[in-house]
Design an enzyme around this catalytic site. Structure first.
Site, PDB file in Angstrom:
ATOM      1  N   GLY A  31       0.787  -1.210   0.000  1.00  0.00           N
ATOM      2  CA  GLY A  31       0.000   0.000   0.000  1.00  0.00           C
ATOM      3  C   GLY A  31       0.826   1.268   0.000  1.00  0.00           C
ATOM      4  N   GLY A  36       5.730   4.034  -8.959  1.00  0.00           N
ATOM      5  CA  GLY A  36       6.455   2.773  -9.109  1.00  0.00           C
ATOM      6  C   GLY A  36       5.504   1.589  -9.080  1.00  0.00           C
ATOM      7  N   HIS A  37       4.594   1.598  -8.101  1.00  0.00           N
ATOM      8  CA  HIS A  37       3.586   0.536  -8.046  1.00  0.00           C
ATOM      9  C   HIS A  37       2.722   0.545  -9.304  1.00  0.00           C
ATOM     10  CE1 HIS A  37       4.196   1.335  -3.594  1.00  0.00           C
ATOM     11  NE2 HIS A  37       4.412   0.036  -3.669  1.00  0.00           N
ATOM     12  N   GLY A 147       8.998  -4.936  -8.271  1.00  0.00           N
ATOM     13  CA  GLY A 147       9.958  -3.918  -8.659  1.00  0.00           C
ATOM     14  C   GLY A 147      11.390  -4.325  -8.357  1.00  0.00           C
ATOM     15  N   ASP A 150      13.783  -3.451  -4.936  1.00  0.00           N
ATOM     16  CA  ASP A 150      14.016  -4.506  -3.953  1.00  0.00           C
ATOM     17  C   ASP A 150      14.648  -5.706  -4.667  1.00  0.00           C
ATOM     18  OD1 ASP A 150      12.627  -3.371  -1.477  1.00  0.00           O
ATOM     19  OD2 ASP A 150      11.067  -3.203  -2.994  1.00  0.00           O
ATOM     20  N   VAL A 176      11.483   2.839 -10.778  1.00  0.00           N
ATOM     21  CA  VAL A 176      10.906   4.118 -11.195  1.00  0.00           C
ATOM     22  C   VAL A 176      11.440   5.195 -10.265  1.00  0.00           C
ATOM     23  CG1 VAL A 176       8.772   5.425 -11.522  1.00  0.00           C
ATOM     24  CG2 VAL A 176       8.850   2.994 -12.109  1.00  0.00           C
ATOM     25  N   MET A 184      11.628   5.859  -6.188  1.00  0.00           N
ATOM     26  CA  MET A 184      10.341   5.996  -5.520  1.00  0.00           C
ATOM     27  C   MET A 184      10.185   4.928  -4.453  1.00  0.00           C
ATOM     28  SD  MET A 184       7.621   7.060  -8.460  1.00  0.00           S
ATOM     29  CE  MET A 184       7.763   8.648  -9.294  1.00  0.00           C
TER      30      MET A 184
END
Length: 282
Positions: A31, A36-37, A147, A150, A176, A184
């Site tokens: 959340g 990026g998400h 992403g 990580d 991103v 981000m």
């Protein structure tokens, strides 16, 4: 977009589409969503018939003294963003739903989880492996999107998905960044204005590595000294690690004559930020 909080309902709803041959794509998140998400959601939307996003702040991947209790949340904004992005299902379970009383199973992935954040945050990747395994078993997607910020987490997930013969293809997506280069992250909200300026030292250190490599420098110790000195010159910073590792095994490299990953974890004020860059050596 339908919001689901129960595992049983999630399985029932998604199985309807699976049984008629629809491809299921999945984006797990904690959340407090950002662009990026949304880049993961966009790719998922392009490649699948049904898009499922989860929001779950997973308690088992936080250690003592970490920010589980204060991890940023904004479910209304997250829901609005996902609705606009064309998501079909939002799975938002409670901790009690995901971890019923009496749960005693753990999952540990050796090798790729040993160093970097695995050393700094003992038990972290056990928690990641457990929750992602549970989520993949619940949603049973054809593809799941993560992403590359990580990076170590991505390698851990790829490893156990392969080892456990799980029928999901794991897709790694590029980092991103903000216009000034900062990766981000939901945790960027913790930074004050001065810390935000200092945080740019992570991404800007990559240019120094490029310059050193182009200048013919291959000694890890020399380039590491350049990077660490640059970061330390910025106020409010404390280095957790700056490691040059093999992109696949995540073991330290002996020199910089082959492809390598520079992985960084730096405290800026009280906020721990991570970033990385893959260097292709010709």
């Amino acid at each position: 977009m339908k919001i689901i909080t129960k595992i049983s309902e999630s399985r029932e709803e998604i199985n309807i589409f699976r049984c008629v041959g629809k491809r299921i794509g999945f984006v797990p998140t904690m959340g407090y969503l950002h662009e990026g998400h949304l880049s993961l959601v966009k790719k998922c939307r392009e490649e699948n018939d049904i898009v499922v996003v989860s929001i779950f702040v997973n308690p088992t991947q936080f250690g003592a003294g970490e920010d589980f209790e204060r991890y940023p949340k904004d479910m209304k904004n997250d829901t609005d963003m996902l609705q606009k992005a064309g998501v079909d299902f939002l799975f938002a379970p409670s901790a009690e739903e995901m971890y019923p009383t009496g749960s005693s199973t753990t999952i540990s992935v050796s090798g790729v989880s040993d160093g970097l954040c695995g050393s700094s945050r003992p038990g972290h990747f056990d928690g990641v492996a457990l929750v992602v395994t549970k989520l993949l078993n619940i949603i049973m997607p054809n593809k799941a999107y993560f992403g590359m910020k990580d990076y170590q987490q991505l390698q851990v997930i790829k490893r156990f998905v392969t080892d456990l013969n799980m029928n999901t293809k794991i897709i790694g997506m590029p980092i991103v960044r903000e216009a000034d280069g900062l990766a981000m992250s939901s945790r960027n909200v913790y930074l004050n204005s001065e810390e935000r300026k200092s945080a740019l030292c992570l991404s800007r250190s990559f240019a120094l590595v490029h310059e050193a490599i182009e200048g013919g420098e291959t000694e890890v110790s020399e380039v590491k000294h350049i990077v660490e000195s640059f970061i330390k010159d910025h106020p409010h910073t404390r280095i957790d690690y700056a490691q040059f590792v093999d992109p696949e095994t995540l073991k330290p490299v002996k020199d910089l004559s082959r492809d390598f990953l520079l992985a960084l974890a730096v405290y800026v004020g009280k906020t721990r930020l991570i970033d990385n860059n893959l260097f292709k050596v010709m």
